[in-house]
Write an enzyme that holds these catalytic residues in place. Sequence first.
Site, PDB file in Angstrom:
ATOM      1  N   TYR A 175       0.797  -1.238   0.000  1.00 32.43           N
ATOM      2  CA  TYR A 175       0.000   0.000   0.000  1.00 32.43           C
ATOM      3  C   TYR A 175       0.828   1.286   0.000  1.00 32.43           C
ATOM      4  O   TYR A 175       0.273   2.363   0.225  1.00 32.43           O
ATOM      5  CB  TYR A 175      -0.884   0.093   1.253  1.00 32.43           C
ATOM      6  CG  TYR A 175      -1.534  -1.149   1.779  1.00 32.43           C
ATOM      7  CD1 TYR A 175      -2.608  -1.728   1.101  1.00 32.43           C
ATOM      8  CD2 TYR A 175      -1.124  -1.715   2.978  1.00 32.43           C
ATOM      9  CE1 TYR A 175      -3.216  -2.854   1.615  1.00 32.43           C
ATOM     10  CE2 TYR A 175      -1.739  -2.851   3.491  1.00 32.43           C
ATOM     11  CZ  TYR A 175      -2.784  -3.406   2.799  1.00 32.43           C
ATOM     12  OH  TYR A 175      -3.399  -4.506   3.313  1.00 32.43           O
ATOM     13  N   CYS A 181      14.986 -11.001  -2.363  1.00 35.06           N
ATOM     14  CA  CYS A 181      15.344 -10.909  -3.776  1.00 35.06           C
ATOM     15  C   CYS A 181      14.158 -10.379  -4.548  1.00 35.06           C
ATOM     16  O   CYS A 181      13.432 -11.127  -5.215  1.00 35.06           O
ATOM     17  CB  CYS A 181      15.723 -12.282  -4.296  1.00 35.06           C
ATOM     18  SG  CYS A 181      17.378 -12.675  -3.818  1.00 35.06           S
TER      19      CYS A 181
END
Length: 432
Positions: free
Chosen positions: A335, A362
Site C-alpha cells: 500500500y 530478492c
Amino acid sequence: MFVSDGLGVNESGHLTVGGCDTVSLAKKYGTPYICYDEDMIRKNCREFVKSMEEDYDGNGLVCYASKAFSCLEMCRICKEEKMGLDVVSGGEIFTAVKAGFPSERICFHGNNKTDDELTMALDNNVGRIVVDNVEELKRLSTLASKTGKVAKIMLRIKPGIDAHTHSFIRTGQIDSKFGFALETGEAMAAVKLAVETDSIDLCGLHCHIGSQIFDIAPFELAAKVMIDFISEIKETVGYEIRELNLGGGFGIKYLESDTPKPFSEYMKRVSVVVKEEAEKKNVKLPFILIEPGRSVVGAEGVTVYTVGAVKHIPNIRTYVSVDGGMTDNPRYILYQSDYDVMCANKANEPKTEKVTVAGKCCESGDLIQENAPIQKVEAGDLLAVLSTGAYNYSMASNYNRIPRPIVVMAKDGDSRVIIRRETYEDITRNDV
Ligand SMILES: *Cc1c(COP(=O)(O)O)cnc(C)c1O
C-alpha cells in the site's frame, strides 16, 4: 514527539519501548525483533471499553480485530481487558480457544468460511457468526441442524459508504467482495431468508466501512444508514434486530503529522446518532459492537533491524539495507504505507538524511520506506520502524525462506518473549 506515548529516548540516546532500551533488546534477542508496549495496548483497550460504558451505557462489546495481530498473549490480554474478539479464520479461532478466550465473546467473520471453519465455530460455541452470503447461510443452517444447535448470526451489510475518498461519499459501493448490498435489495432478501431459515437466529447486522479512517462523520453516517435499515426491517418483515456491529477502522498515527481523534470522541458521536435515529425511527436501542484492530496495537509495536549495507547512488538515492523486509512488513510494498523510521541507537540526534530503507529479499520492490528522514546511518546501526504493531507480523511470510522475527512484550522496563523467533527447522517442518 513520538507516534505513541509508549516510546521514549533514554540517557544513552537510545529509543525505548515500554521502558526497555531497544539497543539492549537487540543484544538480548537479536534482530529483527518486534517489541510491543503492554501498558499502551491495555490503555487502548481500556479507553475503548470505557467509552462504551460511559457513552453507550455499557450496552455493547468492544471486539479486538485479531487479524491485526493475533497470538495467544494478545488473546489473553483482550480477555483480561473484558473485550470481545473478532476472528476471520479457523486459525484465529484456534488461537483464541487455545488462549482460553471465552467463545461467547468471539465474532467470526470472513467472506468464504469453509464448512470445517463453520463447524469449528459451532463446536466451540462462538458467540456470533457474521454471515457474508446466501450460500454460507444455507451451509451454516445445515451444519447447525446436524448438531442440533442454533447459530447466532449477524449479516454483513454493505452500507455503501466510501470513507477513503478525500471527502467521504455515499455511493452505490456494490463492488466489494464482502457482504450484502443495501441498495439492490440483496440485504433485505438475505434478512428475510435468515429469519425463515432453520437453526439460525438472526441477532444483528454488521458493517465495516474501511480502515485507517480519521474522520468521524463516515462512521456517523454508517450508524444512521444501519439504524434506518433496522427500522425498515421492522416495518416490512416485522422482525426486530437486536444488535448492531459497526466494525473497526479507526485511524492511528503512522507519522507524527497524523492526527487521529480520541476513541471516546468516536463513541460519543456515534452513540448520539444511534440514540437519536433509533428514537426517531421507533426501534429499540441495539446492543452495539465495535471492532478496533489497528487502533489497539498498531502504534504500540516497533520493529528493530540491524543495518547492513548502506549504498549511496550519487544523485539518485541512498539504500539502507536491513536484516528483514517485506517478509515481516509487507505494507509498503502492498500500500505504500507511511512509516516513521529512526536510528534506535542515535535517537537523540537530528534526522539529517533521507534514505530508502530496503529489505533483504530478492525483490527490487522489497522496500520498507522511501525518502525517509533519518539520522546519519551506518552499517551496524539499529534501525527502528515505528507503528508496526498491526498488519505486520500478522501479514508476515517466509519468502526466501526467511524466518519470522521474534516478538517481545515490554512492560515497566522488563521484556518477555511472546512469539519465539522462527528457526530454519520451523521453515522445513512441513517439507516432505
Ligand atoms: C479489518 C477489519 C476490522 C479491523 O479494522 P482496523 O482498521 O484494524 O480497525 C474490523 N472489522 C472487520 C470486519 C474487518 O474486516
